[in-house]
Design a protein around this motif. Structure first.
Motif, mmCIF file in Angstrom:
data_model
loop_
_atom_site.group_PDB
_atom_site.id
_atom_site.type_symbol
_atom_site.label_atom_id
_atom_site.label_comp_id
_atom_site.label_asym_id
_atom_site.label_seq_id
_atom_site.Cartn_x
_atom_site.Cartn_y
_atom_site.Cartn_z
ATOM 1 N N LYS A 112 -2.345 6.522 -13.209
ATOM 2 C CA LYS A 112 -3.302 6.636 -12.092
ATOM 3 C C LYS A 112 -4.323 5.500 -12.161
ATOM 4 O O LYS A 112 -4.603 4.836 -11.164
ATOM 5 N N GLU A 113 -4.891 5.302 -13.349
ATOM 6 C CA GLU A 113 -5.903 4.254 -13.521
ATOM 7 C C GLU A 113 -5.325 2.868 -13.255
ATOM 8 O O GLU A 113 -5.995 2.016 -12.672
ATOM 9 N N GLU B 3 0.825 -1.210 0.000
ATOM 10 C CA GLU B 3 0.000 0.000 0.000
ATOM 11 C C GLU B 3 0.859 1.260 0.000
ATOM 12 O O GLU B 3 0.538 2.228 -0.683
ATOM 13 N N SER C 154 -4.853 -1.742 -7.231
ATOM 14 C CA SER C 154 -5.192 -1.647 -5.806
ATOM 15 C C SER C 154 -6.535 -2.276 -5.516
ATOM 16 O O SER C 154 -6.667 -3.061 -4.576
ATOM 17 N N THR C 155 -7.529 -1.938 -6.314
ATOM 18 C CA THR C 155 -8.874 -2.450 -6.024
ATOM 19 C C THR C 155 -8.983 -3.943 -6.281
ATOM 20 O O THR C 155 -9.609 -4.656 -5.500
ATOM 21 N N GLU D 66 1.145 6.353 -6.922
ATOM 22 C CA GLU D 66 -0.033 7.162 -7.253
ATOM 23 C C GLU D 66 0.258 8.648 -7.089
ATOM 24 O O GLU D 66 -0.141 9.465 -7.923
ATOM 25 N N ASP E 162 0.846 3.929 -2.922
ATOM 26 C CA ASP E 162 0.541 5.332 -2.623
ATOM 27 C C ASP E 162 1.608 6.260 -3.203
ATOM 28 O O ASP E 162 1.296 7.325 -3.744
ATOM 29 N N TYR F 48 0.166 11.604 -10.046
ATOM 30 C CA TYR F 48 -0.513 12.892 -9.975
ATOM 31 C C TYR F 48 0.453 14.028 -10.310
ATOM 32 O O TYR F 48 0.081 14.970 -11.007
ATOM 33 N N SER G 257 -2.646 10.081 -16.466
ATOM 34 C CA SER G 257 -3.934 9.475 -16.110
ATOM 35 C C SER G 257 -3.913 7.957 -16.282
ATOM 36 O O SER G 257 -4.571 7.237 -15.532
ATOM 37 N N VAL H 243 -2.791 2.072 -11.265
ATOM 38 C CA VAL H 243 -2.566 1.907 -9.825
ATOM 39 C C VAL H 243 -3.887 1.643 -9.109
ATOM 40 O O VAL H 243 -3.991 0.743 -8.265
ATOM 41 N N VAL H 244 -4.911 2.408 -9.472
ATOM 42 C CA VAL H 244 -6.218 2.226 -8.831
ATOM 43 C C VAL H 244 -6.781 0.849 -9.160
ATOM 44 O O VAL H 244 -7.309 0.147 -8.283
ATOM 45 N N ALA H 245 -6.665 0.430 -10.416
ATOM 46 C CA ALA H 245 -7.191 -0.883 -10.814
ATOM 47 C C ALA H 245 -6.466 -1.999 -10.069
ATOM 48 O O ALA H 245 -7.100 -2.930 -9.557
#
Length: 154
Positions: free
Chosen positions: A127-128, A108, A134-135, A115, A112, A119, A124, A130-132
């Motif tokens: 970002k997407e 994590e 992570s989730t 991510e 972070d 930013y 972008s 990393v979010v994908a």
């Protein structure tokens, strides 16, 4: 030929027309000072203008080089962030395997940091990604952690 391209004859025509207009202006207006003055002062004045042109070219080259350096630095930061994300994905162990991989806390923190870097780079896609990751993966680890020992939820 696209609308942004200059025809082959455009630049020579512009130069020729500019020289002709300069010739006409030189004939219509009298040069200030005597011809003896310009015989003496012409060379230093030409040297001054050549020096100013060289100084302008040097400043332009410096600015262009600085922009290229910043662009290369940003590209390196972006590549490094993508490499770090790939490393986290490769290093991560699948749930229930014997390889511990990364701990959830460390994963994590690294994500972070990646991510935050995305930013600052305004990337972008990173970002997407990393979010994908992570989730999908971290939530999967939490499901396994919350599940009863030896039972995997699918």
């Amino acid at each position: 030929m696209s609308t942004t391209q200059v025809p082959r004859w455009g630049i020579p025509l512009f130069v020729s027309l500019s020289m002709f207009i300069g010739f006409l202006l030189g004939r219509w207006f009298e040069v200030p000072g005597s011809s003896e003055f310009w015989t003496i002062a012409g060379q230093p004045v030409a040297t001054l203008f050549a020096g100013l042109a060289a100084l302008g070219a040097a400043i332009l080259a410096y600015i262009t080089g600085k922009r290229a350096w910043h662009q290369a630095k940003e590209h390196h930061r972006s590549d490094r962030s993508w490499s770090r994300l790939q490393w986290v994905i490769d290093k991560g162990a699948s749930p229930g395997s014997n390889d511990p991989g990364l701990t959830e806390t460390l994963r994590e923190k690294i994500l972070d940091a990646i991510e935050a870097e995305s930013y600052s780079l305004d990337d972008s896609t990173l970002k997407e990604a990393v979010v994908a990751y992570s989730t999908e993966v971290i939530d999967r680890y939490r499901e396994v952690k919350d599940a009863q020992p030896g039972v995997l939820k699918t």
